[in-house]
Design a protein around this motif. Structure first.
Motif, PDB file in Angstrom:
ATOM      1  N   GLN A 175     -57.541  89.181  62.248  1.00 31.69           N
ATOM      2  CA  GLN A 175     -58.052  87.874  62.631  1.00 31.69           C
ATOM      3  C   GLN A 175     -57.325  87.247  63.810  1.00 31.69           C
ATOM      4  O   GLN A 175     -57.424  86.051  64.031  1.00 31.69           O
ATOM      5  CB  GLN A 175     -57.970  86.946  61.434  1.00 31.69           C
ATOM      6  CG  GLN A 175     -56.638  87.037  60.738  1.00 31.69           C
ATOM      7  CD  GLN A 175     -56.335  85.786  59.980  1.00 31.69           C
ATOM      8  OE1 GLN A 175     -56.815  84.725  60.316  1.00 31.69           O
ATOM      9  NE2 GLN A 175     -55.543  85.917  58.946  1.00 31.69           N
ATOM     10  N   ARG A 199     -49.143  87.966  70.139  1.00 32.41           N
ATOM     11  CA  ARG A 199     -49.679  87.625  68.833  1.00 32.41           C
ATOM     12  C   ARG A 199     -49.473  86.141  68.516  1.00 32.41           C
ATOM     13  O   ARG A 199     -50.337  85.490  67.944  1.00 32.41           O
ATOM     14  CB  ARG A 199     -48.997  88.489  67.781  1.00 32.41           C
ATOM     15  CG  ARG A 199     -49.604  88.360  66.437  1.00 32.41           C
ATOM     16  CD  ARG A 199     -48.969  89.302  65.464  1.00 32.41           C
ATOM     17  NE  ARG A 199     -49.689  89.221  64.219  1.00 32.41           N
ATOM     18  CZ  ARG A 199     -49.593  88.201  63.390  1.00 32.41           C
ATOM     19  NH1 ARG A 199     -48.817  87.203  63.703  1.00 32.41           N
ATOM     20  NH2 ARG A 199     -50.288  88.183  62.278  1.00 32.41           N
ATOM     21  N   ARG A 246     -51.703  84.099  70.959  1.00 35.75           N
ATOM     22  CA  ARG A 246     -53.087  84.555  70.975  1.00 35.75           C
ATOM     23  C   ARG A 246     -53.638  84.569  72.397  1.00 35.75           C
ATOM     24  O   ARG A 246     -54.812  84.346  72.619  1.00 35.75           O
ATOM     25  CB  ARG A 246     -53.995  83.665  70.117  1.00 35.75           C
ATOM     26  CG  ARG A 246     -53.581  83.536  68.670  1.00 35.75           C
ATOM     27  CD  ARG A 246     -53.953  84.752  67.861  1.00 35.75           C
ATOM     28  NE  ARG A 246     -54.042  84.482  66.441  1.00 35.75           N
ATOM     29  CZ  ARG A 246     -53.035  84.665  65.584  1.00 35.75           C
ATOM     30  NH1 ARG A 246     -51.875  85.100  66.001  1.00 35.75           N
ATOM     31  NH2 ARG A 246     -53.223  84.430  64.301  1.00 35.75           N
ATOM     32  N   ARG A 277     -57.576  83.626  72.349  1.00 38.38           N
ATOM     33  CA  ARG A 277     -58.162  82.330  72.661  1.00 38.38           C
ATOM     34  C   ARG A 277     -58.379  82.223  74.173  1.00 38.38           C
ATOM     35  O   ARG A 277     -57.945  83.075  74.936  1.00 38.38           O
ATOM     36  CB  ARG A 277     -57.250  81.207  72.167  1.00 38.38           C
ATOM     37  CG  ARG A 277     -55.953  81.094  72.933  1.00 38.38           C
ATOM     38  CD  ARG A 277     -55.163  79.874  72.489  1.00 38.38           C
ATOM     39  NE  ARG A 277     -53.818  79.907  72.986  1.00 38.38           N
ATOM     40  CZ  ARG A 277     -53.445  79.424  74.172  1.00 38.38           C
ATOM     41  NH1 ARG A 277     -54.322  78.913  74.978  1.00 38.38           N
ATOM     42  NH2 ARG A 277     -52.192  79.478  74.554  1.00 38.38           N
ATOM     43  N   LYS A 294     -51.523  96.340  60.181  1.00 38.25           N
ATOM     44  CA  LYS A 294     -52.637  95.995  59.297  1.00 38.25           C
ATOM     45  C   LYS A 294     -53.172  94.592  59.523  1.00 38.25           C
ATOM     46  O   LYS A 294     -54.351  94.329  59.337  1.00 38.25           O
ATOM     47  CB  LYS A 294     -52.167  96.097  57.839  1.00 38.25           C
ATOM     48  CG  LYS A 294     -52.176  97.500  57.339  1.00 38.25           C
ATOM     49  CD  LYS A 294     -51.791  97.507  55.889  1.00 38.25           C
ATOM     50  CE  LYS A 294     -50.464  96.836  55.695  1.00 38.25           C
ATOM     51  NZ  LYS A 294     -49.572  97.482  54.766  1.00 38.25           N
ATOM     52  N   ASP A 295     -52.256  93.679  59.911  1.00 38.71           N
ATOM     53  CA  ASP A 295     -52.642  92.272  59.858  1.00 38.71           C
ATOM     54  C   ASP A 295     -53.312  91.773  61.130  1.00 38.71           C
ATOM     55  O   ASP A 295     -53.277  90.611  61.434  1.00 38.71           O
ATOM     56  CB  ASP A 295     -51.424  91.410  59.535  1.00 38.71           C
ATOM     57  CG  ASP A 295     -50.338  91.578  60.582  1.00 38.71           C
ATOM     58  OD1 ASP A 295     -50.670  91.969  61.708  1.00 38.71           O
ATOM     59  OD2 ASP A 295     -49.176  91.321  60.274  1.00 38.71           O
TER      60      ASP A 295
END
Lengths: 185, 480
Positions: free
Chosen positions: B340, B241, B244, B344, B336-337
Motif C-alpha cells: 500500500q 518509503r 512516498r 504521492r 512483504k509490506d
C-alpha cells in the motif's frame, strides 16, 4: 532426574519464548494506538492555526469574505463533529475550503509578501503534511501489527490472548483525499 | 519494520567481526614480531584495549564529537521553521520516539548528516548551502534519508566501524614507523631472537607482520566502505518509503551531485555519515571499491525507475534493474509490506524557482550568529544584531516604532556564543544567582523586570520556557 530437569528446562524455554512474543505484540499494539493519537494532535493543530490565518488574510482579502467565512464555518463544524464518520467528512470539507483559499491567495500579491502570512502558510502546509504522514504512520504500524497477528508463531499467542487486528485508516471523502496544494513560488 | 532492522544489524555484525579479527590478528603479529615468545598475546590485548577505549568514548560522546568537528550549531524552530517542520514530519512518518535535535552547518557546500546512537537521542545536521538550494520536497527527501540512518541504527554501527578502522590504522602506523625508521629497534629484536636460536622463525614473523601491517588498513578500509555503500542504498530505500515520493530525494541528489565544493571539515572517517561524499575531489578518481558512497547517478536512477509504488519491494526491483545485479539489498521480511505504499504527487511545482537565495542564506547565518528578526506590520523584516542596545527603534520603511524583544536577543546571543548549555539550550552561567519565575499574562507583548532592575520585553512570538537576563545573566523561567 535428568529427564525431569530436561522437561523443566524445555518448559522454561517455551515460556520465555511466549513471553517475548506477547511483549512484542503489546508493544506493537501500543504503537498503533500512539499513531492514532498523532492524527488527532495534528487535526487539532490545524484547527488552532485557522483563526490566525483568517485574521491575517482579512485585511487584504476584502472581496473574498465568502471564502474566509466558509473556512471558519468548516472549522467549527469539524471541531464539533462527534462520530468518526462525521469527523472525516467535516475535515474533508475543511481541507476543500482551505485548498480553495490557497488558490485565491494567488490574486493577492500583497498578502503573499506578508511575512506573518508566509509563516502561517508554512505552518499550515506542514500541518497538512503531518496529517498525511501521521495517517501513513498509523497504517504502517497497523500493518506490522496485523502481520504479526497473522504470522506463525505469534498467531498462536495472539489467539490465546485475544489480540484483534487493527483497522486501516481509509479515506472515504474525495475532498479529504485531495490535500490542498500550497505553492511557495 | 524491526525485523528488517534486526536482519540488517545481523549482516552488519558479520562485517564488523571481520574487521575485529583483522585488528586482533594485526595486534598479535605486531606483538609477536617485537617480543618473540609470548608478546603476541600482549599485542592482541593492547590492540583490543585501544579499540575498546575508543569505542567507549565514541559510544558516550560520539555524537557531540561529530557535531563539533563538523562545526554544526543547534538551532531553534524560529531560525528555520521549514527545516524544523520537515524534520518533524519525518519524525511522525517514521514513528520515532523523540524529535531529533536540528543543527545547521555554516558551509556553502550542500550536504547533511545524522548522528546519535539511538532514535531516542539523535541529531540531524544540514549545511546552509543545502537549505538555499532545495525546495520543500527535496529537503524532505534529504531529511528522510538522514532519519533512516538513525532508524536503521546505521550511525552507531558506522561510528564503531570507523573507530575500528582508526585503531587499525594507528597500530600499523606505529609499527611500520618503528620498523622502518628506527633501525636500532628492529636490530635489537633480531639479535635477541638469534640469541635464543629462533632467528629464522623470528624473521619470518617479522616479514608477515610487516606485510600485514601494510595490508590491514587497506583491507579494513575496503570493508568499511563496503558496509557504508550498502547502508546508503538502504537509507535511500527507507527515505522513498517514508516520503512516498522518490523523486524528491532523486532531484535532491541530482542537485547535490552538481555542486563541486568540498566540505573542508569532513574527513575520511566522518565521510560515510554524510548524504553524499563530502570529499569530491579526493573521491572522484578512485575506483568504485574505495568510495564511501555508491555513485550518485546510480542512486538517482534507482529512485527514478521505481514503478508502481514507493515501498521496499519496488526499490529492490528498481535496484536490480539498474545495477543488473541480483543481490538482495533488503531482507525478505521488508519486502512483504510494500502493497500500500503508493507514490504521492509532489507538493511543489517542479519549475518553481529558488527565490531570494542569497538573502535567505544570509539571514540563516545571521540567525545562527545570534541575530533576532522582528517583523513589522508593514511586512518589513528587521534584523537586530546581538549587541543592539536600544529597547526600541523606528521601522526603516514605515516609521512606526518597533520594540526590541530584548529577551529573545539575549537568549539568541547566548545560544550563538558557544557557552555551556543545558538541555534547553540555555547557558548555564552564574549559577550563584537565584533563579526567577515569571508568569505570562497573555500571548501579546509583555515586559517583565528582572531582579537586577533590567526590563525585559517578551514578544508574542516568544515560545521558550526559559530566558537569560542580559543584564545579570540570571535564568528566568517563563510559565504560562
Amino acid at each position: 532426574m535428568i529427564g525431569a530437569i530436561i522437561i523443566v528446562g524445555l518448559i522454561f524455554i517455551v515460556a520465555m519464548f511466549l513471553i517475548g512474543i506477547y511483549n512484542s505484540l503489546i508493544k506493537l499494539r501500543n504503537q498503533v494506538k500512539n499513531a492514532w493519537s498523532q492524527i488527532d494532535v495534528q487535526l487539532k493543530r490545524r484547527h488552532d492555526l485557522i483563526p490566525n490565518l483568517v485574521e491575517t488574510a482579512k485585511g487584504y482579502m476584502k472581496h473574498e469574505r465568502q471564502t474566509l467565512e466558509n473556512i471558519t464555518a468548516a472549522r467549527s463544524k469539524a471541531m464539533s463533529a462527534e462520530s468518526v464518520g462525521d469527523k472525516g467528512r467535516a475535515e474533508g470539507e475543511l481541507s476543500a475550503a482551505m485548498s480553495k483559499f490557497f488558490l485565491v491567495v494567488e490574486n493577492y500579491p500583497d498578502l503573499k509578501a506578508n511575512q506573518n502570512f508566509l509563516a502561517l502558510q508554512e505552518e499550515l502546509t506542514s500541518t497538512e503534511n503531518k496529517i498525511a504522514f501521521s495517517r501513513q504512520a498509523y497504517n504502517d504500524q497497523t500493518m506490522f501489527f496485523n502481520n504479526k497477528i497473522e504470522m506463525f508463531p505469534s498467531n498462536i499467542v495472539a489467539g490465546m490472548f485475544g489480540f484483534k487486528q487493527a483497522e486501516f485508516f481509509e479515506i472515504e471523502d474525495k475532498a479529504e483525499k485531495a490535500v490542498p496544494k500550497v505553492d511557495f513560488s | 519494520m524491526w525485523e528488517l532492522i534486526q536482519q540488517n544489524k545481523r549482516k552488519s555484525w558479520v562485517l564488523f567481526i571481520m574487521m575485529g579479527a583483522c585488528l586482533a590478528l594485526l595486534g598479535y603479529l605486531v606483538g609477536a614480531a617485537y617480543a618473540p615468545p609470548d608478546g603476541g598475546v600482549a599485542g592482541l590485548a593492547i590492540a583490543l584495549f585501544i579499540w575498546m577505549l575508543l569505542s567507549i568514548i565514541s559510544y558516550f560522546s560520539g555524537d557531540s564529537i561529530m557535531l563539533s568537528i563538523s562545526g554544526a550549531r543547534q538551532i531553534t524552530s524560529d531560525v528555520h521553521p521549514q527545516l524544523f517542520n520537515v524534520v518533524e514530519e519525518m519524525k511522525i512518518a517514521s514513528s520515532m520516539p523523540a524529535m531529533p535535535k536540528v543543527y545547521i552547518i555554516d558551509e556553502a557546500a550542500p550536504n547533511a548528516f545524522a548522528t546519535g546512537r539511538k532514535p531516542q537521542s539523535s541529531a540531524v545536521a544540514v549545511t546552509a548551502g543545502l537549505l538555499s538550494r532545495m525546495n520543500r520536497d527535496e529537503l524532505q527527501g534529504v531529511v528522510a534519508h538522514e532519519m533512516s540512518h538513525i532508524q536503521n541504527r546505521d550511525v552507531m554501527f558506522m561510528t564503531f566501524a570507523g573507530i575500528m578502522l582508526g585503531s587499525i590504522a594507528l597500530i600499523s602506523q606505529v609499527f611500520l614507523r618503528g620498523a622502518f625508521f628506527s633501525g636500532g629497534m628492529s636490530g635489537r629484536v633480531r639479535t635477541r631472537g638469534s640469541d635464543r636460536g629462533g632467528g629464522q622463525g623470528q624473521a619470518i614473523i617479522m616479514i608477515v607482520a610487516l606485510v600485514f601491517a601494510i595490508l590491514a588498513p587497506i583491507m579494513a578500509r575496503l570493508l568499511y566502505f563496503a558496509i557504508s555503500r550498502k547502508r546508503e542504498y538502504l537509507a535511500d530505500a527507507s527515505a522513498a518509503r517514508l516520503t512516498r515520493y522518490p523523486e524528491g530525494l532523486a532531484s535532491a541528489l541530482e542537485k547535490l551531485s552538481k555542486s563541486t565544493e568540498d566540505l573542508p571539515r569532513a574527513n575520511n572517517i566522518t565521510a560515510p555519515l554524510y548524504i553524499v561524499n563530502p570529499l569530491k575531489k579526493a573521491g572522484a578518481k578512485l575506483s568504485n571499491l574505495s568510495s564511501t558512497h555508491p555513485p550518485v547517478e546510480e542512486r538517482i536512477r534507482v529512485l527514478r525507475t521505481m514503478a508502481g509504488g514507493a515501498g521496499f519491494l519496488q526499490y529492490q526491483e528498481a535496484f536490480n534493474r539498474v545495477t543488473g545485479s541480483k543481490s538482495k539489498l533488503i531482507p525478505q521480511s521488508g519486502l512483504k509490506d510494500s502493497a500500500q505504499a503508493a507514490i504521492r504527487t509532489g507538493s511543489v511545482d517542479a519549475g518553481a524557482p529558488v527565490t531570494q537565495t542569497k538573502r535567505t542564506v544570509d539571514d540563516l547565518v545571521r540567525a545562527v550568529n545570534g541575530f533576532v528578526f522582528l517583523t513589522c506590520t508593514c511586512g518589513l523584516k528587521a534584523k537586530i544584531p546581538p549587541d543592539f542596545k536600544k529597547e526600541s527603534f523606528p521601522c526603516p520603511r514605515c516609521g512606526s516604532v518597533l520594540r526590541v524583544p530584548t529577551a529573545e536577543l539575549a537568549t539568541a546571543a547566548a545560544m550563538a556564543s558557544g557557552l555551556a548549555r543545558d538541555a534547553n539550550g540555555v547557558p548555564q552561567e552564574h549559577p550563584q544567582l537565584q533563579r526567577m519565575t515569571y508568569h505570562r499574562k497573555g500571548s501579546g507583548w509583555e515586559s517583565l523586570s528582572c531582579a537586577c532592575g533590567k526590563t525585559i520585553q517578551l514578544s508574542p512570538q516568544f515560545s521558550g520556557s526559559k530566558l537569560v537576563c542580559n543584564g545579570c545573566g540570571r535564568e528566568i523561567t517563563i510559565e504560562r
